[in-house]
Each structure stands twice: as structure tokens, then as C-alpha cells.
Scaffold this motif. Sequence first.
Motif, PDB file in Angstrom:
ATOM      1  N   ALA A 248       7.475   5.250   3.675  1.00 25.63           N
ATOM      2  CA  ALA A 248       6.326   5.298   4.573  1.00 25.63           C
ATOM      3  C   ALA A 248       5.228   6.160   4.453  1.00 25.63           C
ATOM      4  O   ALA A 248       4.025   5.817   4.418  1.00 25.63           O
ATOM      5  CB  ALA A 248       6.788   5.220   5.972  1.00 25.63           C
TER       6      ALA A 248
ATOM      7  N   GLU B 253      -4.773   5.375   2.214  1.00 27.28           N
ATOM      8  CA  GLU B 253      -5.836   6.181   2.507  1.00 27.28           C
ATOM      9  C   GLU B 253      -6.730   6.731   1.437  1.00 27.28           C
ATOM     10  O   GLU B 253      -8.097   6.642   1.841  1.00 27.28           O
ATOM     11  CB  GLU B 253      -5.229   7.433   3.387  1.00 27.28           C
TER      12      GLU B 253
ATOM     13  N   ARG C 225       1.072   5.356   3.288  1.00 28.24           N
ATOM     14  CA  ARG C 225       0.194   6.015   3.929  1.00 28.24           C
ATOM     15  C   ARG C 225      -0.904   6.681   3.063  1.00 28.24           C
ATOM     16  O   ARG C 225      -2.021   6.524   3.227  1.00 28.24           O
ATOM     17  CB  ARG C 225       0.437   6.815   5.216  1.00 28.24           C
TER      18      ARG C 225
END
Length: 360
Positions: free
Chosen positions: A66, A74, A70
Motif C-alpha cells: 500500500a 503521488e 501511494r
Amino acid sequence: MDVRTILVTGGAGFIGANLVRLLVLEKGLRVINVDKLTYAGNLRSLDELAGHPDHLFVRADIGDAAAMARVLAEHRPDAIMHLAAESHVDRSIDGPAAFIETNIVGTFRLLAATLDYYRKLPASRAERFRFLHVSTDEVYGSLAAGAEAFTEASPYDPHSPYSASKAASDHLVRAWCHTYGLPVLITNSSNNYGPYQFPEKLVPVVLIRALEGREIPVYGSGEHVRDWLHVRDHAEALWTVLGRGRAGETYNIGGHNELRNLDLVRLLCSIFDELRPSPDGKPHADRIRHVADRPGHDLRYAIDLRKMRDELGWEPAEDAATGFRKTVEWYLGNEDWWRGILSGGYRLERLGAGGAVPSS
């Protein structure tokens, strides 16, 4: 290769920190530096990048799917250079579990997150994207004296938990290329040395013990042979492979610098005799002591670097006459760095590096 942002895993480690500095300070790239900051991760190795706008440090574990998803979403890197790994053979013998978890499971989870990210890229960006996996020559096993050096076609024959875990990660990366179409590159390098190496490996152990006037250990008879590659040469080679390498290919990176361990230790001692003579006037080599050999110690590694030279135009710049002298000079001039490790002080700095923060 048209890249602007590169995600480097393990960028606070020895090779990673040298690579990150090269990419930011000399290649003008933006680097997302992801490191879990285990014992070998040292933010002091990145002091030159303090406050630099093109270096972003993210404390994260490649095994945290996870978190990696991310970071990718990003920062949207143009390439990933995967160096995060447990890498010390002795530690793998004493505690192999961490090597399985990081080198195999961690690489698997990073590959899964990367493939999901890659599939969502626009066609023009997907065409340029690369996943560069950095591995070791130890996956090939041990060479007999006089045997031909390892090539990219050499069969895998790992002998330690460390090399077995790296061999497994290499196979996973190839599988993600051939099964899912992820554009990967794999490099297998010989033994590295140079600035910012954690003082558990042979070269910094010798240098620090010589500086402190202590006994200098050599495993067994010291007949084991390694091909020594300066970390700066390795970083340049990785950048060359990323920019010019063909997706799906493996490239062996060596220093063209084979030495018996005992001869290397004697060479380092002779450089110290010149640059920092012992207070008692005796040669530093007088303190060499042979110690019990490690289990399953491979006799010889050697890299055939013709593919790097002929296909990509790369050769090492440093040899035994230049690279080791520069390394001794660096350790003499950066005593605060390695003493911070020996004292454990670098761990306190590490505790304050949580989450995504600028390099300062």
C-alpha cells in the motif's frame, strides 16, 4: 532515455546513496528516495543533498504494498532503480529470515505495485518506463582458479542464504517481464567498495581497524578472490544501463580488478603505511590475523564485462592503483561519518526520519 523523475529504493544504503548523489548532483534528475532505514541505512550519507529541491526522502518498506502504491501514484516516476536489499552474507547465515522477507517478498510486492502503476501510464510514458533491478554476481556461485569469468549466460548456483534470496528476486523480475510485459533491466555486479560503506564489509573493516591500531581479520587463508568495483563506477554503470540498456536484458558489471583477499588487505595496509604511519613505526600488515573461515565461503568471483563495454560503451574508470587509494583518503577525511556508526549515533538520526520529508 528521456527521464526526469526516478524512484530509487534503498537510497540511504551504501550503493544507493552514492547513486542518488550522482543522479541529483551530476545528472540533474529528481529522485524519490525510498528506504526503510534498517541498520545499514544512514541519512548522514546524504548530507550533500540537505535541502536540495530534487531529493525527496520517503521512509517506507518495499514490502508494504500500500505504501509503495501511494508513493508511485503521488510522484509518478519515469523509472525505478531497485537497490533495497539485505546484502551481508554473514548476517544471512546467522538470520536468513530477513533476507527472504526483504529480497524475495519485498521485491515481489514492489513488482506487483509497479506493474499496476505501469499499466495505468499513458502509452508514451509506458514506452519509456523501466524497472532496473540491481543484483549481485554471487548468484552465479563460485569459480575455480583459472575458470572463465561469469557472463550473463552463466547458470545460477547460489551458495548462501543471501545469494539464494537475490537469485530468487532476479527470477521474479524476469518472470514479471516475460509474463506481464513489465520492461525490466537486471544488473549483477561484483564486490563494491568506496565512500559510505557500512563497516561490516571487508574494506571498511580493514580501514577502520588500521586507523584504530587494532588487529585486522582475514577469513581463512585469504585465498578467496573477488573482482573489486568502485561504487562510483557502479553508479555510473547503473545510469548507463538505465539509459541505453535493452528491456528484458541482463548486464554484468565488474571492476576488472581481481584480487585475493589477503593481497587486498596488504594493499590497503601499504597505503596506510604511506598516508597514516603506525605510531610504533611498524607496518600495518603486522596486525593481520587469520580467523576461522565463514561456512560455505565461495572461492572466487569474476565478471566478464564485455557486454557492458561492447553494447553500452561502459568500462570502469578506477583500478587497484587509484580506487583503493581514494577510498583510504576518504575514510581518513571523514572520520566523523564512520565513528557515528560505531558509536550508534546515526541510529538516533534515523529515528527522526519518518514519512515523506525533504532531504533536510
